[in-house]
Design a protein around this motif. Structure first.
Motif, short mmCIF file in Angstrom:
data_model
loop_
_atom_site.label_atom_id
_atom_site.label_comp_id
_atom_site.label_asym_id
_atom_site.label_seq_id
_atom_site.Cartn_x
_atom_site.Cartn_y
_atom_site.Cartn_z
N PRO A 21 36.90 35.62 37.18
CA PRO A 21 37.80 35.14 36.11
C PRO A 21 39.08 35.98 36.08
O PRO A 21 39.08 37.16 36.44
CB PRO A 21 36.98 35.33 34.84
N THR A 22 40.14 35.34 35.65
CA THR A 22 41.43 36.04 35.58
C THR A 22 42.31 35.42 34.51
O THR A 22 42.11 34.28 34.11
CB THR A 22 42.15 35.99 36.95
N GLU A 23 43.29 36.18 34.09
CA GLU A 23 44.31 35.68 33.17
C GLU A 23 45.51 35.23 34.01
O GLU A 23 45.90 35.93 34.95
CB GLU A 23 44.71 36.76 32.18
N GLU A 24 46.09 34.09 33.65
CA GLU A 24 47.23 33.56 34.41
C GLU A 24 48.39 34.54 34.45
O GLU A 24 49.06 34.67 35.47
CB GLU A 24 47.69 32.23 33.82
N LEU A 51 39.70 47.48 39.56
CA LEU A 51 40.01 48.16 38.30
C LEU A 51 39.57 47.37 37.07
O LEU A 51 39.30 47.95 36.02
CB LEU A 51 41.51 48.45 38.22
N SER A 52 39.49 46.04 37.19
CA SER A 52 39.11 45.19 36.07
C SER A 52 37.62 44.92 36.04
O SER A 52 37.16 44.10 35.24
CB SER A 52 39.86 43.86 36.14
N ASN A 53 36.88 45.53 36.93
CA ASN A 53 35.43 45.29 37.02
C ASN A 53 35.10 43.82 37.19
O ASN A 53 34.19 43.29 36.57
CB ASN A 53 34.70 45.87 35.80
N ILE A 56 39.83 39.99 35.99
CA ILE A 56 41.21 40.45 36.03
C ILE A 56 41.92 40.19 34.70
O ILE A 56 42.06 39.05 34.27
CB ILE A 56 41.98 39.81 37.18
N LYS A 57 42.36 41.27 34.09
CA LYS A 57 43.06 41.22 32.80
C LYS A 57 44.50 41.69 32.98
O LYS A 57 44.79 42.59 33.77
CB LYS A 57 42.38 42.13 31.78
N THR A 58 45.39 41.10 32.20
CA THR A 58 46.81 41.42 32.28
C THR A 58 47.07 42.89 31.99
O THR A 58 47.86 43.53 32.70
CB THR A 58 47.60 40.54 31.29
N ASP A 59 46.41 43.45 30.98
CA ASP A 59 46.67 44.85 30.63
C ASP A 59 46.29 45.80 31.78
O ASP A 59 46.97 46.79 32.01
CB ASP A 59 45.99 45.24 29.33
#
Length: 71
Positions: A21-24, A51-53, A56-59
């Motif tokens: 999963p990821t943020e656009e 790094l996001s485990n 994927i997150k924007t921060d």
């Protein structure tokens, strides 16, 4: 060299195949930071996954790329 939209499509396809999963916004930042290089973009994507485990997150992408603001 790939256009930003083509890189985002490539990244999205890879992430869907891997069920990550990821943020656009995170993908947009990675594509912009790759500056036309698919290889650089894939490297940033890989680092972001780690790094996001696996989510994927924007921060996290901003921290990776030193784009976070210190207040």
């Amino acid at each position: 060299m790939l256009q930003k939209c083509k890189k985002i499509c490539l990244f999205t396809k890879i992430l869907k195949n891997e069920n990550i999963p990821t943020e656009e916004e995170a993908l947009d930042i990675i594509a912009k930071s790759a500056d036309g290089s698919a290889r650089d973009g894939l490297s940033l994507l890989d680092q972001s996954i780690v790094l996001s485990n696996g989510d994927i997150k924007t921060d996290v992408v901003k921290i990776l790329l030193h784009l976070n603001k210190v207040t």
